[in-house]
Motif scaffolding. Sequence first.
Motif, short mmCIF file in Angstrom:
data_model
loop_
_atom_site.label_atom_id
_atom_site.label_comp_id
_atom_site.label_asym_id
_atom_site.label_seq_id
_atom_site.Cartn_x
_atom_site.Cartn_y
_atom_site.Cartn_z
N ALA A 12 65.73 -63.86 -5.98
CA ALA A 12 65.73 -62.46 -6.40
C ALA A 12 64.34 -61.84 -6.25
N TRP A 13 63.30 -62.60 -6.60
CA TRP A 13 61.93 -62.11 -6.47
C TRP A 13 60.99 -63.31 -6.51
N ILE A 14 59.69 -63.06 -6.30
CA ILE A 14 58.71 -64.14 -6.20
C ILE A 14 57.56 -63.86 -7.16
N ALA A 15 57.20 -64.86 -7.94
CA ALA A 15 56.06 -64.78 -8.86
C ALA A 15 54.89 -65.55 -8.26
N VAL A 16 53.68 -64.99 -8.38
CA VAL A 16 52.51 -65.61 -7.76
C VAL A 16 51.32 -65.55 -8.71
N ASP A 17 50.64 -66.67 -8.84
CA ASP A 17 49.36 -66.76 -9.54
C ASP A 17 48.32 -67.14 -8.49
N TRP A 18 47.44 -66.19 -8.16
CA TRP A 18 46.48 -66.40 -7.06
C TRP A 18 45.08 -66.49 -7.65
N GLY A 19 44.58 -67.70 -7.76
CA GLY A 19 43.28 -67.92 -8.37
C GLY A 19 42.15 -67.95 -7.37
N SER A 20 40.97 -68.31 -7.84
CA SER A 20 39.81 -68.41 -6.95
C SER A 20 39.94 -69.57 -5.98
N SER A 21 40.52 -70.68 -6.44
CA SER A 21 40.57 -71.90 -5.64
C SER A 21 41.97 -72.26 -5.16
N LYS A 42 44.49 -72.27 -0.78
CA LYS A 42 43.96 -71.02 -0.22
C LYS A 42 43.80 -69.98 -1.32
N GLY A 43 42.83 -70.22 -2.20
CA GLY A 43 42.50 -69.23 -3.20
C GLY A 43 41.62 -68.14 -2.63
N MET A 44 41.17 -67.25 -3.50
CA MET A 44 40.36 -66.11 -3.06
C MET A 44 39.13 -66.56 -2.29
N LEU A 45 38.50 -67.65 -2.72
CA LEU A 45 37.26 -68.08 -2.08
C LEU A 45 37.45 -68.57 -0.66
N ALA A 46 38.70 -68.86 -0.27
CA ALA A 46 38.97 -69.38 1.07
C ALA A 46 39.54 -68.32 2.00
N LEU A 47 39.66 -67.06 1.54
CA LEU A 47 40.36 -66.05 2.33
C LEU A 47 39.53 -64.78 2.48
N TYR A 52 45.38 -62.65 3.56
CA TYR A 52 46.27 -62.89 2.43
C TYR A 52 47.74 -62.83 2.81
N GLU A 53 48.12 -61.82 3.55
CA GLU A 53 49.53 -61.65 3.87
C GLU A 53 50.07 -62.85 4.64
N ALA A 54 49.32 -63.32 5.63
CA ALA A 54 49.78 -64.46 6.43
C ALA A 54 49.92 -65.71 5.58
N GLU A 55 48.98 -65.94 4.64
CA GLU A 55 49.05 -67.12 3.79
C GLU A 55 50.25 -67.04 2.84
N LEU A 56 50.49 -65.85 2.30
CA LEU A 56 51.64 -65.69 1.41
C LEU A 56 52.94 -65.90 2.17
N GLU A 57 53.06 -65.31 3.34
CA GLU A 57 54.28 -65.47 4.12
C GLU A 57 54.47 -66.93 4.54
N VAL A 74 52.07 -60.43 -8.36
CA VAL A 74 50.91 -61.31 -8.22
C VAL A 74 49.90 -61.02 -9.32
N CYS A 75 49.47 -62.07 -10.01
CA CYS A 75 48.36 -61.94 -10.93
C CYS A 75 47.18 -62.76 -10.42
N GLY A 76 46.00 -62.50 -10.97
CA GLY A 76 44.84 -63.30 -10.61
C GLY A 76 43.91 -62.63 -9.62
N MET A 77 43.18 -63.45 -8.86
CA MET A 77 42.05 -62.99 -8.08
C MET A 77 42.41 -62.27 -6.79
N ALA A 78 43.69 -62.27 -6.41
CA ALA A 78 44.08 -61.46 -5.25
C ALA A 78 43.83 -59.99 -5.51
N GLY A 79 43.82 -59.59 -6.80
CA GLY A 79 43.55 -58.21 -7.16
C GLY A 79 42.10 -57.92 -7.48
N ALA A 80 41.21 -58.89 -7.22
CA ALA A 80 39.78 -58.68 -7.48
C ALA A 80 39.15 -57.83 -6.38
N ARG A 81 37.95 -57.36 -6.64
CA ARG A 81 37.24 -56.53 -5.66
C ARG A 81 37.03 -57.29 -4.35
#
Length: 328
Positions: A12-21, A42-47, A52-57, A74-81
């Motif tokens: 139905a939908w997808i939940a994501v926790d995207w951290g630094s690591s 593939k956290g924020m520090l690796a992307l 991002y889109e390619a890794e999520l897909e 999506v929660c976490g560091m994907a929404g960081a600056r």
Amino acid sequence: MHSDDAPGRELAWIAVDWGSSNLRAWAMDEQGQIINQAGSDKGMLALTPDAYEAELERLVSPWLPASGQFDVVVCGMAGARQGWREAAYLPVPSALHQLSQGAVAPRLEGTRLRVHLLPGLSQTRSAAQHFDVMRGEETQLAGLVAEKPDFSGLVCLPGTHAKWATLESGAVTRFTTYLTGELYQLLANQSVLKHSVGSDDLDEPACHDAFTRAVAEIHAAPQAFSSRLFGLRAQDLLDSRLPSCSARAAVLAARLSGLAIGLELSGACQGQPEEEPVTLIGNPALCRRYRVALEAIGCTATHLDGDSAVLAGLRLAHGALTHHGEVL
């Protein structure tokens, strides 16, 4: 890494926790139950933002049916600056059931996913120059509120940067971050104490005793923290009562941990009534350490699993987005 699909249930939908690591994703059915899960390093520090889109897909494509478009919260560091796209911090006080109101949608090349990045929280107390931010932990706090909508009390989320949040009727009114975990690692690995400390185990009576004594000692006299740190090195050199070899290093590591966490508690628990439990959110081992520390200063604690909390918070955000027609 992917787990097996649960038979007979549709995505139905997808939940994501995207951290630094790390990145973790869960395939959810209409009832908000997990039917699959996957993760990567593939956290924020690796992307870079365009990756991002390619890794999520790549991670979720095995779950997608032949047709249809699916919501991703999506929660976490994907929404960081420095992440995929910035989801600006919401200032406190902030009602946790309204986190989705700050969600943003990144630009996508594909059409199979509708991605919503949840915001973090910020705090500015200009009189005291007390600035603070959190990103990711607010969704775990929202998970607590999903179970107890009118929750009020003190919540601790232990970690490298421990967060202490005060909630009033389901809203975060203030919070403070302590660098306790990072401080411990720096002291244990890069200071003179690296010659004395090893890895501790609170199941060992000697380590448990050293830990609780250190917590109580520094909680009562936080001004002595720096001198007690060097005292660890001197104790290693001079105290004949300590066991030898690795057991000695374990006891001293437990004492170092107790000093660091006890210093944190001396600030975080000021004014906390002993009869009101602190709610701990996070992995069981670390929360147990904090529970033992809290008990050493006369406080009590309850525990909510970190993964359960973040999923409950993502469910709450997804429900709010759907209710307001934002992802329909």
